[in-house]
Every structure is written in structure tokens, then in C-alpha cells.
Write an enzyme that holds these catalytic residues in place. Sequence first.
Site, PDB file in Angstrom:
ATOM      1  N   TYR A 138       0.824  -1.212   0.000  1.00 24.84           N
ATOM      2  CA  TYR A 138       0.000   0.000   0.000  1.00 24.84           C
ATOM      3  C   TYR A 138       0.859   1.263   0.000  1.00 24.84           C
ATOM      4  O   TYR A 138       0.435   2.303  -0.477  1.00 24.84           O
ATOM      5  CB  TYR A 138      -0.883   0.046   1.255  1.00 24.84           C
ATOM      6  CG  TYR A 138      -2.204  -0.649   1.112  1.00 24.84           C
ATOM      7  CD1 TYR A 138      -2.267  -2.015   0.875  1.00 24.84           C
ATOM      8  CD2 TYR A 138      -3.394   0.058   1.220  1.00 24.84           C
ATOM      9  CE1 TYR A 138      -3.490  -2.650   0.762  1.00 24.84           C
ATOM     10  CE2 TYR A 138      -4.610  -0.572   1.102  1.00 24.84           C
ATOM     11  CZ  TYR A 138      -4.656  -1.926   0.873  1.00 24.84           C
ATOM     12  OH  TYR A 138      -5.859  -2.550   0.760  1.00 24.84           O
ATOM     13  N   LYS A 188       2.763 -15.320   2.839  1.00 22.07           N
ATOM     14  CA  LYS A 188       3.009 -16.101   1.628  1.00 22.07           C
ATOM     15  C   LYS A 188       4.509 -16.354   1.563  1.00 22.07           C
ATOM     16  O   LYS A 188       5.200 -16.003   0.593  1.00 22.07           O
ATOM     17  CB  LYS A 188       2.480 -15.308   0.410  1.00 22.07           C
ATOM     18  CG  LYS A 188       2.524 -16.029  -0.912  1.00 22.07           C
ATOM     19  CD  LYS A 188       1.388 -17.024  -1.129  1.00 22.07           C
ATOM     20  CE  LYS A 188       1.596 -17.766  -2.439  1.00 22.07           C
ATOM     21  NZ  LYS A 188       0.672 -18.900  -2.613  1.00 22.07           N
ATOM     22  N   ASP A 220      -3.289 -18.110   0.758  1.00 19.65           N
ATOM     23  CA  ASP A 220      -4.275 -18.790  -0.107  1.00 19.65           C
ATOM     24  C   ASP A 220      -5.016 -19.861   0.685  1.00 19.65           C
ATOM     25  O   ASP A 220      -6.247 -19.956   0.646  1.00 19.65           O
ATOM     26  CB  ASP A 220      -3.609 -19.353  -1.384  1.00 19.65           C
ATOM     27  CG  ASP A 220      -2.314 -20.120  -1.123  1.00 19.65           C
ATOM     28  OD1 ASP A 220      -1.813 -20.131   0.016  1.00 19.65           O
ATOM     29  OD2 ASP A 220      -1.786 -20.719  -2.089  1.00 19.65           O
ATOM     30  N   ASP A 244      -6.713  -6.899   4.181  1.00 27.08           N
ATOM     31  CA  ASP A 244      -7.823  -6.231   3.492  1.00 27.08           C
ATOM     32  C   ASP A 244      -8.733  -7.280   2.862  1.00 27.08           C
ATOM     33  O   ASP A 244      -9.956  -7.263   3.040  1.00 27.08           O
ATOM     34  CB  ASP A 244      -7.252  -5.298   2.416  1.00 27.08           C
ATOM     35  CG  ASP A 244      -8.351  -4.569   1.646  1.00 27.08           C
ATOM     36  OD1 ASP A 244      -9.313  -4.104   2.286  1.00 27.08           O
ATOM     37  OD2 ASP A 244      -8.240  -4.485   0.408  1.00 27.08           O
ATOM     38  N   ASP A 248     -12.667  -8.854   4.309  1.00 28.92           N
ATOM     39  CA  ASP A 248     -13.919  -8.792   3.532  1.00 28.92           C
ATOM     40  C   ASP A 248     -14.523 -10.187   3.409  1.00 28.92           C
ATOM     41  O   ASP A 248     -15.737 -10.373   3.524  1.00 28.92           O
ATOM     42  CB  ASP A 248     -13.681  -8.221   2.122  1.00 28.92           C
ATOM     43  CG  ASP A 248     -14.011  -6.730   2.012  1.00 28.92           C
ATOM     44  OD1 ASP A 248     -13.739  -5.995   2.987  1.00 28.92           O
ATOM     45  OD2 ASP A 248     -14.538  -6.301   0.966  1.00 28.92           O
TER      46      ASP A 248
HETATM   47  C1  IPM Z   1     -10.608  -0.800   3.646  1.00 25.30           C
HETATM   48  C2  IPM Z   1     -10.625  -0.260   2.236  1.00 25.30           C
HETATM   49  C3  IPM Z   1      -9.388   0.598   2.001  1.00 25.30           C
HETATM   50  C4  IPM Z   1      -8.179  -0.323   2.091  1.00 25.30           C
HETATM   51  C5  IPM Z   1      -9.345   1.364   0.669  1.00 25.30           C
HETATM   52  C6  IPM Z   1     -10.604   2.154   0.428  1.00 25.30           C
HETATM   53  C7  IPM Z   1      -8.163   2.289   0.635  1.00 25.30           C
HETATM   54  O1  IPM Z   1     -10.754  -1.285   1.311  1.00 25.30           O
HETATM   55  O2  IPM Z   1     -10.590  -0.001   4.585  1.00 25.30           O
HETATM   56  O3  IPM Z   1     -10.654  -2.019   3.806  1.00 25.30           O
HETATM   57  O4  IPM Z   1      -7.829  -0.993   1.123  1.00 25.30           O
HETATM   58  O5  IPM Z   1      -7.580  -0.356   3.163  1.00 25.30           O
HETATM   59 MN    MN Z   2     -11.165  -3.243   2.208  1.00 24.79          MN
END
Ligand code: IPM
Ligand code: MN
Length: 353
Positions: A138, A188, A220, A244, A248
Site C-alpha cells: 500500500y 506467503k 491462499d 484487506d 472482507d
Molecule cells: C478498507 C478499504 C481501504 C483499504 C481502501 C478504500 C483504501 O478497502 O478499509 O478495507 O484498502 O484499506
Molecule cells: Mn477493504
Amino acid sequence: MSKKIAVLPGDGIGPEIMAQALKVLRAMPELDFVMEEAPIGGAGFDAAGDPLPEKTLKLAREADAVLLGAVGGPQYDKLPRDKRPERGLLRIRKELNLFANLRPALLYPELAEASTLKPEVVSGLDIMIVRELTGDVYFGQPRGIEVRNGERVGFNTMIYAESEVRRVARVAFDIAMKRGKRLCSVEKANVLECSELWKEVVIEVAKDYPEVGLSHMYVDNAAMQLVRAPKQFDVMVTGNIFGDILSDAASMLSGSIGMLPSASLDQNNKGMYEPIHGSAPDIAGKDMANPLATILSVAMMLRYTFSDEANASRIEAAVRKVLAQGLRTADIYTAGTKKISCSAMGDAVVAAL
Ligand code: IPM
Ligand code: MN
Ligand code: NAD
């Protein structure tokens, strides 16, 4: 003295979900918080030509804690890179040194049916994902898009200094000590040098935590295990990009991404609190977003920055009660429950308090 909260609603559903979180805070006047609002993301660009306006950063620095909605939207995607909403979010994380991002994937029993996974796979789920937040691909240099040998190439740098790994590993071990004493480090290392170092440093830190059972998993496999048998995990620690993605994925175990709050902490537990989801442009302005991740982020703020476990638990209990009443926003709706709007969900949590 009253404590100051910087309130940064952001874009898309950001203002809608933030309004519900503020309702909850205002319903607890004994907290004596002063709330001050400022634009960030696309709203920051619209107001001041910068996704992280100077004044917003100043407010965030002065405040005792920051509450954030979400940033981003298709109308901003073609802006020069440093003007895009997401850059504002990354900058505030970096400027405030919020290196430890806590993302708890917890299934409220009432939502077992809302998850796309079988209820028996997810019931009782309680995972804490600790995501490193100010390093990795990042922020690594060099990065860019340029022409080489007559064609465009895009490149980023995955990089971690051992000090960065060590401090986030410590946070994760400390959390594991307060929970089930099991930590899984995800990387990884079979392919990436950056991960090889990550793993070595985590093993070094583990010497200070002999009571914690440490395991290692390639990312993975971790993605697969999260949907196969998620209850095997207690605390997970991983780098910025892997965290990240995995968080999710883990959010669906809790029924919806609209349920997962987060805390981003610095060395002193000053923090920024935000749902893990984005600005959801597809449902923005329709009063149908799930505000619970944001409301639960307020609970995390009370717990981590203000050491107010009683009121943090009170908010979480109110959320649980509302779910037990059968009230659901669209994303967690299942047959036999009652579908309500974002604002009605905020009202219901306030009533349950
Ligand atoms: C999160 C988001 C952010 C990230 C983006 C919007 C920069 O996906 O907070 O999870 O990747 O950290
Ligand atoms: Mn995110
Ligand atoms: P997203 O999280 O915004 O949305 C993904 C899906 O989940 C969408 O279908 C959305 O409607 C749904 N969703 C998200 N939050 C919800 C909620 N509270 N209630 C009900 N449904 C919800 O991710 P995306 O679509 O990939 O990104 C949209 C924008 O948000 C992009 O500009 C992206 O960069 C940004 N983003 C910001 C953050 C942040 O501010 N922390 C996080 C992720 C994405």
C-alpha cells in the site's frame, strides 16, 4: 473535561451510517463527548480540493478519537491519483500512525441464517483479524505506471521493516493473551521474501508469549480455511493487503459486510474507528445501508480508546437486542424477519439502549 471526537462521514452511504452512529452517541449523554465534523475523501476533494484537507487532519490530530464513515465513489475514480478519496484515507492512517487494524468477525446468533455459509459452519464464530495498516504494498516505494521497452508497466513494492512487523505482532499476541491464546500468522512465505521476514519476526516475538499457541498459514490456504472451517481461528495477524482481502471474506461469515466494525490504533491506543466496508455507491442515498458496523465501531471506540467496557458492551447488547427483535436491514434480511431502513435501524438501537 469532555472528550473530542472527530466525525468524518465521507462519501456514499458514509453520511447515512454516520448519522445513525451519532444518534447512538447522543443517546448516551453521560459520555460527555464533543463531536466535530469534517470532510474526507470525495467530500474533502469537493470542499477543499484535497481528499484529506489540512483542517480535517488537524482536527483528527487534536481529537481523542476519530469516527469515519466510508470514502470513494465512481465520480472520483478519474481524478489524479493523489486527489482520489482512497488516498485521503490512506494518508490519515499513515499520518496518525494507525498501524494496527482490528477487525472482529463475530456472528451474532440471530444472524446465522443471514450468512451464505451453513449455520453449523459459522455459529459461535468469533475471530479477531489484526491487519497491519500503514505498510506493505500500500505504501512501498517505488510505485507507478511507466513505459519500459515500449510498453506500459505498473508496479508496486511489497515491503516490511522488521520493526513494523514486530509492533503489530505484539498487538496481536497481546490480544490473543486476552482471548483464546491462539494466534495464526498469515503470509506467503513460500514465495515472497517480504513474507519470509514477516514469519521470522513473528517467531521471534513469540518468545515473549510462551502461553500463546502460534501457527502459520499461507494466505491462499487461509482464504480457503476461512470459508471451510472458520471456527478454527482465534486471532489472525497479517499484512495490509492480505488483511484487506481476508477481512472482507470473513465479513460474510458474520452475515454481511455491513456488520463488521474496525479499530485502527496507534502505539497509545488513540484510534480511528470505521466499518470495514466502503461507500457502497450502489445503495447510497436510499436509506437502506446497514449502519450496525458503524454503530459497533462506536462500541470499539469506547472499549479501546476510552477504556469504557461497560458502555461498549451496552451498545453491543443493544445491537443484539434489535437483532433478537427480528429487525433487519436489507443485507441481513431473511424470511420471517422484518426489513427496515438504515435510519429505522439507528432508531431501534437507540430504543434498545
Ligand atoms: C478498507 C478499504 C481501504 C483499504 C481502501 C478504500 C483504501 O478497502 O478499509 O478495507 O484498502 O484499506
Ligand atoms: Mn477493504
Ligand atoms: P463496498 O464495501 O462499498 O461495497 C461492496 C458491496 O457491499 C456493495 O454491494 C454494497 O452495497 C455492499 N455494502 C457495503 N456496505 C454495506 C452496508 N453498510 N450495508 C449494506 N450493504 C453494504 O465496496 P466496493 O463496491 O468495492 O467499493 C465502493 C467504493 O468504496 C470504492 O470507491 C472503494 O474504493 C471505496 N471503499 C472505501 C472503504 C473505506 O472507506 N474504508 C472501504 C472499501 C471500499
